[in-house]
Design a protein around this motif. Structure first.
Motif, PDB file in Angstrom:
ATOM      1  N   ASP A  54      32.217  -7.540 -21.040  1.00 57.06           N
ATOM      2  CA  ASP A  54      31.879  -8.949 -20.859  1.00 57.06           C
ATOM      3  C   ASP A  54      30.742  -9.327 -21.793  1.00 57.06           C
ATOM      4  OD1 ASP A  54      33.742  -8.927 -18.849  1.00 57.06           O
ATOM      5  OD2 ASP A  54      32.302  -9.058 -17.217  1.00 57.06           O
ATOM      6  N   ALA A  62      34.453 -13.375 -13.008  1.00 55.75           N
ATOM      7  CA  ALA A  62      35.282 -13.559 -14.198  1.00 55.75           C
ATOM      8  C   ALA A  62      35.244 -14.988 -14.725  1.00 55.75           C
ATOM      9  CB  ALA A  62      36.723 -13.148 -13.892  1.00 55.75           C
ATOM     10  N   VAL A  63      35.141 -15.964 -13.826  1.00 56.56           N
ATOM     11  CA  VAL A  63      35.255 -17.361 -14.233  1.00 56.56           C
ATOM     12  C   VAL A  63      33.902 -18.038 -14.469  1.00 56.56           C
ATOM     13  CG1 VAL A  63      35.273 -18.544 -11.992  1.00 56.56           C
ATOM     14  CG2 VAL A  63      36.762 -19.355 -13.817  1.00 56.56           C
ATOM     15  N   LYS A  87      46.536 -15.936 -12.069  1.00 50.56           N
ATOM     16  CA  LYS A  87      46.697 -14.482 -12.199  1.00 50.56           C
ATOM     17  C   LYS A  87      47.916 -14.142 -13.069  1.00 50.56           C
ATOM     18  CE  LYS A  87      44.523 -11.786  -8.664  1.00 50.56           C
ATOM     19  NZ  LYS A  87      44.700 -10.834  -7.576  1.00 50.56           N
ATOM     20  N   MET A 133      38.314 -17.056 -20.152  1.00 48.27           N
ATOM     21  CA  MET A 133      38.063 -15.873 -19.335  1.00 48.27           C
ATOM     22  C   MET A 133      38.272 -14.595 -20.141  1.00 48.27           C
ATOM     23  SD  MET A 133      39.698 -17.098 -15.695  1.00 48.27           S
ATOM     24  CE  MET A 133      39.377 -15.578 -14.787  1.00 48.27           C
ATOM     25  N   TRP A 134      39.329 -14.544 -20.963  1.00 53.43           N
ATOM     26  CA  TRP A 134      39.565 -13.345 -21.769  1.00 53.43           C
ATOM     27  C   TRP A 134      38.533 -13.201 -22.879  1.00 53.43           C
ATOM     28  CZ3 TRP A 134      41.545  -9.537 -19.641  1.00 53.43           C
ATOM     29  CH2 TRP A 134      42.701  -9.582 -18.878  1.00 53.43           C
ATOM     30  N   THR A 159      37.631 -10.044 -15.879  1.00 58.42           N
ATOM     31  CA  THR A 159      38.950 -10.659 -15.728  1.00 58.42           C
ATOM     32  C   THR A 159      39.998  -9.591 -15.445  1.00 58.42           C
ATOM     33  OG1 THR A 159      38.334 -12.507 -17.153  1.00 58.42           O
ATOM     34  CG2 THR A 159      40.687 -12.101 -16.863  1.00 58.42           C
ATOM     35  N   LEU A 161      46.978 -14.878 -16.682  1.00 63.58           N
ATOM     36  CA  LEU A 161      46.038 -13.870 -17.180  1.00 63.58           C
ATOM     37  C   LEU A 161      46.764 -12.564 -17.481  1.00 63.58           C
ATOM     38  CD1 LEU A 161      43.030 -14.525 -14.777  1.00 63.58           C
ATOM     39  CD2 LEU A 161      43.031 -14.876 -17.264  1.00 63.58           C
ATOM     40  N   TYR A 184      39.618  -8.414 -11.972  1.00 65.01           N
ATOM     41  CA  TYR A 184      40.096  -9.434 -11.037  1.00 65.01           C
ATOM     42  C   TYR A 184      41.610  -9.364 -10.887  1.00 65.01           C
ATOM     43  CZ  TYR A 184      41.733 -14.035  -9.576  1.00 65.01           C
ATOM     44  OH  TYR A 184      42.400 -15.057  -8.957  1.00 65.01           O
TER      45      TYR A 184
END
Length: 117
Positions: free
Chosen positions: A92, A62-63, A78, A35-36, A43, A81, A46
């Motif tokens: 992104d 995000a996913v 969360k 995700m990162w 992300t 993250l 989110y």
């Protein structure tokens, strides 16, 4: 003979039960890393979101590039993250992915619109 079989089955079940949290942790780590890497802007939005109505759509945005199982503990996700948040949030990698949220109006018609980040 039956006793020995039960012992072997018990040991096998015990090993699987002990390995399950480690496997789940590994999958969560891989998802967090993905995700990162793939959608850092989404992300960050989110995990910073305070709007519960948009949270699910922000999570999906995000996913999405990471695929994987949706059967995860979102509170733990969360936390992980936030703990691994990079110092610089890049754009992104894929920005054309759109997420829509649908609601029903008073007449029962679906009302779908893209989620604004």
């Amino acid at each position: 003979m039956i006793g020995r079989s039960l012992v072997v089955i018990g040991i096998a079940v015990g090993c699987v039960a002990m390995a399950a949290p480690a496997t789940a942790k590994g999958k969560m780590d891989a998802l967090v890393e993905c995700m990162w890497q793939e959608s850092p802007t989404s992300t960050a939005r989110y995990i910073d979101s305070q709007d519960k109505t948009k949270e699910a759509a922000l999570f999906m945005r995000a996913v999405m590039p990471c695929g994987g199982s949706m059967n995860i503990d979102l509170k733990q996700l969360k936390k992980r993250l936030a703990a691994t948040r990079p110092s610089e949030i890049r754009p992104d990698k894929e920005t054309d992915a759109s997420v829509v949220m649908c609601t029903k109006d008073a007449s029962g018609e679906d009302n779908c619109a893209p989620v604004e980040e």
